[in-house]
Design an enzyme around this catalytic site. Structure first.
Site, PDB file in Angstrom:
ATOM      1  CE1 TYR A 106       5.097   5.128   8.823  1.00  0.00           C
ATOM      2  CE2 TYR A 106       6.246   5.781  10.826  1.00  0.00           C
ATOM      3  CZ  TYR A 106       5.069   5.531  10.145  1.00  0.00           C
ATOM      4  OH  TYR A 106       3.859   5.686  10.779  1.00  0.00           O
ATOM      5  CE1 TYR A 122      -3.887   0.290  -3.505  1.00  0.00           C
ATOM      6  CE2 TYR A 122      -1.598   0.619  -4.136  1.00  0.00           C
ATOM      7  CZ  TYR A 122      -2.909   0.424  -4.480  1.00  0.00           C
ATOM      8  OH  TYR A 122      -3.259   0.328  -5.808  1.00  0.00           O
ATOM      9  CB  CYS A 166      -3.616   1.348 -20.530  1.00  0.00           C
ATOM     10  SG  CYS A 166      -5.095   0.704 -21.286  1.00  0.00           S
ATOM     11  NE  ARG A 209       3.429  -4.609  -3.665  1.00  0.00           N
ATOM     12  CZ  ARG A 209       4.124  -3.552  -4.070  1.00  0.00           C
ATOM     13  NH1 ARG A 209       4.164  -2.450  -3.331  1.00  0.00           N
ATOM     14  NH2 ARG A 209       4.800  -3.578  -5.196  1.00  0.00           N
TER      15      ARG A 209
END
Length: 557
Positions: free
Chosen positions: A274, A323, A411, A455
């Site tokens: 970061y 996220y 998928c 998370r």
């Protein structure tokens, strides 16, 4: 890095075709996937063994990489290679249905599970950060997270905008290996996106691979483009070179109102991932070597500013979510007491899928032939004929997603369907319809393979967010079931001290023995996800367990 053993000016590319370089496909597969992780089309910084996610590496150093390759080429089908934080440490006799490779990366005793201690070990050459799929050799480029991000944006559209994100725009940052999926995912979902990135090289890579559509010259230009495209109902992604900790507060100041805000910078690793506001990338990398504590402090201070801007957007009623990069935690440690006021993406949008064992099922064609993937796409549609959403995803993926390295597909499917597809792929290899074997794996971000309170397991119904028995059980069961390689990691996604997680990969080589292993592993693996969520009291998971005939003594017994 200054350690020459961690830098090599070489390009690695996995072998293609059906000619073996190892003794069997069960050892050829991990060899090719290790090499594929370091393909320059795949890895973020392959010359330093970095695959993605800050410093997520495929091997501890180049000497270890060479020895892993050498060992895999000689490994017998009744032997198992043990890899400890990217270093091959032993080969032991097992049996033909045991994993050929067992991997443990970045694991630390909890009291010492922090970046400071890990970085000391890393500097001494005693540890390696494996992220999730970097050190477990099943990274497939940004495609690996595209569908999960797409599903998140689609569900956010359902919840907040009456079922569609058309004519809406997403504000986010980070265009690395994971964050690079965001612009394409937003486009596929039907939204525009403004994607801030501090390294021009990463923007160039995403433009080249068509994950982002265009680059703005500055913030004013970006906002003009966003206004034009949303007014026209076009879904176009825009990259902007800059620092999120500077640009988000400026947008708040200007009164600009996005339709959705998230972030996928490498905030999990303040020393390596970061860029502090006002710094150049060169300053950041140089000072990380000489003043690591000051760099970490500056990065976390900028994260606090970044998160405060996200909170400001949330106060305006903008759907805002983390996220999975642990930026809220970093901001909280820097004094943003209410950093967790906006939710993570899993409890907000994804958990109902996890309750059914649905997650990031992926496969790669060891042949290197794109046609093998297209044939498997068709097989998925044939075997799951009534899922229009899934069919649309496969169509969009074929049209928009550029393969990186060995052709692969992601998928999202769940319990029952994973085994069905795996057995079908194995039969396609047996019949010669596919030109070489395929490997099936997944992200560690899955329903039963991770404990990460900030998370994947944030806000669990029963409060079991931090219980990490579940990924350990998942790894043990996949080992017992006969996965080709199994991995157990710490710190992926959110950084040291905040997660434990496991991965598995299984080879479809067309044999009867492979079919037996596939049936076990691809049932058990998602089954542990249903089990974990049923145990936490989720009705969707309990119903799924009963429908699928899972034997859960305290629930279905």
């Amino acid at each position: 890095m200054t350690d020459n053993n961690k830098y090599r000016d070489v390009e690695i590319r996995a072998p293609r075709g059906n000619k073996l370089t190892a003794k069997s496909w069960l050892t050829e597969a991990p060899l090719r996937m290790l090499m594929n992780n370091l393909d320059p089309q795949v890895a973020e910084n392959p010359k330093e063994l970095v695959v993605y996610g800050g410093i997520g590496r495929a091997a501890r150093n180049w000497e270890c990489y060479d020895k892993i390759v050498e060992t895999l080429t000689r490994l017998e089908d009744d032997e198992t290679l043990l890899v400890q934080s990217g270093k091959p440490v032993g080969v032991f006799k097992t049996h033909s249905n045991a994993p050929r490779v067992l991997i443990a990366n970045s694991n630390l005793v909890p009291h010492w599970a922090n970046w400071e201690h890990f970085n000391e070990l890393d500097a001494k050459g005693l540890a390696m950060y494996g992220q999730m799929t970097a050190g477990s050799w099943i990274y497939i480029g940004s495609q690996g997270i595209v569908q999960g991000t797409y599903e998140t944006f689609v569900e956010a559209g359902r919840q907040h905008y009456g079922g569609t994100v058309k004519a809406k725009w997403v504000l986010t940052a980070g265009l690395g290996g994971m964050g690079g999926a965001q612009p394409l995912a937003a486009t596929l979902a039907g939204a525009c996106s403004l994607n801030i990135e501090c390294q021009q090289s990463r923007i160039d890579f995403r433009l080249e691979t068509r994950y982002v559509d265009e680059q703005a010259t500055d913030l004013d230009d970006a906002l003009v483009r966003i206004a034009k495209y949303t007014a026209e109902g076009k879904a176009i992604s825009i990259a902007l070179h800059g620092n999120a900790a500077e640009i988000l507060p400026e947008l708040v100041k200007r009164g600009v109102r996005p339709d959705m805000v998230t972030d996928q910078t490498s905030a999990h690793d303040p020393l390596n991932g970061y860029l502090p506001a006002g710094w150049t990338w060169e300053q950041y990398r140089d000072r990380a070597q000489t003043e690591p504590a000051a760099v970490v402090k500056a990065a976390k201070q900028s994260m606090a500013v970044h998160v405060q801007a996200m909170l400001d957007f949330q106060k305006q009623g903008v759907p805002t979510f983390d996220y999975g990069n642990n930026i809220r935690q970093m901001a909280k440690e820097e004094g943003v007491a209410n950093a967790f006021d906006f939710p993570g993406f899993v409890p907000a949008y994804i958990r109902p899928l996890f309750c059914r064992g649905v997650g990031p099922f992926r496969w790669a064609a060891l042949s290197g032939e794109a046609e093998d993937i297209y044939k498997t796409d068709a097989k998925v549609k044939e075997l799951i004929p009534d899922d229009a959403h899934l069919h649309r995803w496969l169509d969009m993926a074929r049209e928009r997603i550029s393969f990186q390295g060995l052709p692969a597909r992601i998928c999202w499917v769940g319990l029952g369907l994973r085994a069905k597809l795996g057995l079908a792929f194995n039969e396609m290899v047996r019949s010669g319809e596919l030109s070489a074997p395929v490997v099936i794996g997944r992200d560690h971000l899955d329903s039963g393979s991770v404990s990460s309170p900030n998370r994947e397991t944030e806000a669990m119904r029963d409060g079991s967010d931090a219980v990490s028995d579940w990924p350990l059980l998942n790894a043990l069961l996949n080992t017992a079931g006969g996965a080709t390689w199994v991995s157990l990691h710490h710190g992926g996604g959110v950084g040291m001290g905040f997660s434990q997680h496991s991965g598995m990969v299984i080879v479809c080589d067309g044999t009867d023995e492979a079919a037996e292993r596939i049936a076990r592993v691809l049932t058990n693996d998602p089954g542990t996800g249903v089990m974990r969520h049923a145990d936490a009291g989720y009705d969707i998971a309990i119903d799924c367990a009963k429908e699928q005939g899972l034997d859960l003594p305290m629930i279905t017994g």
